[in-house]
Design a protein around this motif. Sequence first.
Motif, short mmCIF file in Angstrom:
data_model
loop_
_atom_site.label_atom_id
_atom_site.label_comp_id
_atom_site.label_asym_id
_atom_site.label_seq_id
_atom_site.Cartn_x
_atom_site.Cartn_y
_atom_site.Cartn_z
N ARG A 536 0.97 -1.17 -0.08
CA ARG A 536 -0.04 0.00 0.11
C ARG A 536 0.53 1.15 0.13
N LYS A 537 2.08 1.32 0.62
CA LYS A 537 2.91 2.36 0.64
C LYS A 537 3.48 2.44 -0.68
N ILE A 538 3.94 1.69 -1.11
CA ILE A 538 4.44 1.68 -2.42
C ILE A 538 3.64 2.28 -3.31
N ALA A 539 2.33 1.87 -3.46
CA ALA A 539 1.30 2.34 -4.46
C ALA A 539 1.03 3.77 -3.93
N GLU A 540 1.12 4.25 -2.90
CA GLU A 540 0.94 5.63 -2.27
C GLU A 540 2.17 6.58 -2.94
N CYS A 541 3.16 5.92 -2.69
CA CYS A 541 4.40 6.77 -3.34
C CYS A 541 4.39 6.86 -5.05
N GLU A 542 4.17 5.63 -5.58
CA GLU A 542 3.99 5.94 -6.84
C GLU A 542 2.79 6.77 -7.62
N GLU A 543 1.68 6.96 -6.86
CA GLU A 543 0.94 7.84 -7.22
C GLU A 543 1.27 9.23 -6.85
N GLU A 544 1.93 9.41 -5.65
CA GLU A 544 2.50 10.70 -5.48
C GLU A 544 3.50 11.16 -6.28
N LYS A 545 4.39 10.32 -6.82
CA LYS A 545 5.42 10.37 -7.95
C LYS A 545 4.77 10.90 -9.08
N LYS A 546 3.62 10.08 -9.70
CA LYS A 546 2.90 10.50 -10.71
C LYS A 546 2.54 11.64 -10.73
#
Length: 708
Positions: A536-546
């Motif tokens: 979940r944390k990786i997905a949140e970081c990916e979304e924030e990076k996008k």
Amino acid sequence: MKLPMRPAYAAHVPIRLAVYSCLPAKEKAGFVDPSDEYTVVAIYEDKEQGRARFNQMIEDAQKDRFDYVFTETIRSFGSSMEAALLTVQALKARRIGVIFSSEKIDTLSEEGQKLLDVIAAFDEKKHRVHSEAIHQAIRKNFESGKPQINLNRMLGYDLDEDGRTWVVNEEQAETVRYIFHSYAAGLSANQIAGDLNKSGVGTINGSIWRADSIMGVLRNEKYVGDVEMQKTISAASYTPVVNAGQAPKYYRTNHHAAIIERDLWDRVQAMIRGFGNLGARSKTKKPGTVFGRLTCGSCGGSYKRYGYSMTIERYSDERSLAAEGMIGAAAAGFSEQYAISYSVWRCENKYIGHEGKHGRLSQSELASSEGCRESHILHETALEQSFMEMLYRMKTEYQEKGEDSSFSCEFRKACRNTYESLGGTGALLLQIDALDDRIRTLTGQLETARAKMLESSLTPEITPAEKQTAMQKPETIPAEKQTDMQKPGITPAEKRNAVQKPENTSAVNQQAVQENASVETSAAVVYAKLLGDISRKIAECEEEKKKRTEEVTLTLTMKQNYDFFIRCLMALPDKNRAGERLNVNGIHVKGSLFADYDGKGKEDMRRKYLEGAIRPEAYLADAPDFLPFDKSLFLTFFPRGVVKKDMIEYTTSFGVSVECTGCGRNLSSFLGFRKVSGTGKPEMITEVWQVNGRQIQYRRKEKGRKTL
């Protein structure tokens, strides 16, 4: 090679043999041994290029005219190993065998089939190795900027005498330039294709033009001097497919001489990306209606296009009653009129309750309407002219003040606001780098957690050393913890009986087993929860990076769009098609002979003209020009607009809002404007039907009848 015998039940029937050959006579002489076990029923020979006799043999096989085919080698049975195997399988399905003399293979025998499979596998591997070697060579050429392009199939270029340099074919290049300039001027792909077909200009292979072929030219980066390599790749079936990210692409700018300017290329690509194929039909919007993104400033409704018509006076042509010689009583039995159609834009909520009315409404219908009363009906001609006048005002201001012009100051202000709200481009890039580090760390933790979870789910094995130690040093059990079987004095018979009738597991042992199982289960649950949290944390970081990447792109795109707009603005022509200096209404002149700057008519001047008291030619040099509408600039840089009565506030693609005035004018407002005719000479617009140049409709009705 000796042919196989018939089965016992049909031994008296000779085998019907067909012979196929495509080799020279000296290579095939005597390759069929004489025998009484077969009868040659047909001989098929392909002496020249082509497979006519081979195809005839396949047709005869379908008619069951032979039992075996005798041929020299596998390579004579197909253009490739794959094709040969397919033919063999098709014949085998009809119980027809093939004898390959060189390889000594009988396809109906088990040994022959195995040997054929081995040869096929070896050939396939050799083909893959050869194909990969070719692909590697092509990729190396791509990396060094050497494309694999057949210029004989592309319009506009030829190879120089050296066989490597691209040179422009000027005759074909004129067609390419016409396509790009026409599309940028607002013509659809269908319209451009129709014009080229009417003029007799064909494609590179002599075919007629279609909308998709026009779009293929418009999307081809080679016409601006660039080249993109590896657009397609070979699929498993060796057929080319579009490279949608399966393999890297290679792009090289300024690879060869360009046919069109880069600014024109950028404008056309922006039109294609932002608004799609203007030649394609839409279910919701008519093709070519560029003002479909206008919204009402009063109610928020969308503006839609409607067709109006009006009768015109002081016009006659060969369709009239007088031209047909109908005068007196004969002409009195008819009524006739000329009319033109024109387009207007109005709020979709203006006439709620009368949606089916596309023309003007009666007073009773207007009174009963509950629609948007504040919105105005805008003529499409006025929208186009007002937009072009706004562009020329911006151009004049920028030429005088440069970066101190009002819209340039507004652009810098918009950039500052964007930078401040996002923390600056540099800060965004640092945030993106930090997010990348965070994602790498979390990914490592995820892999570690997975390994731990897998380890916890496995039962550890006892090593041989541990087993030997346990056998050498048996564990001594205290007396108070010994069971009846472990106490001294128990006979072997009692032990055997105890083994045959085991006692139930004690409550203590059951509890221990349950506790161990519970520990294992809880460990699995903990690791599973940990994996979920990390994912979940990786997905949140990916979304924030996008999100941050899009913000950086936004700030950079604003500057690119602004610079591009300035270049396009400065490229607006300063002369009309007759070569005379443009007179822009509101800049060089204020109004025309028949109307003032705001479009309000001058009744006295109109009356004098109709009475013949004034000659329009005397005022032609000072007349404002009827400006050609630049559809590409509108589509590229003005995605939205809000209508506020007779003014429109446009939002640009570089973050600046600009006001466009004069949108409330009608067709009569442009009387007295100067327009260049098809002959290349400027003429003054003196009648409303001359404004748009639309086809004039003729209507005749016999009196007493309802239809024309």
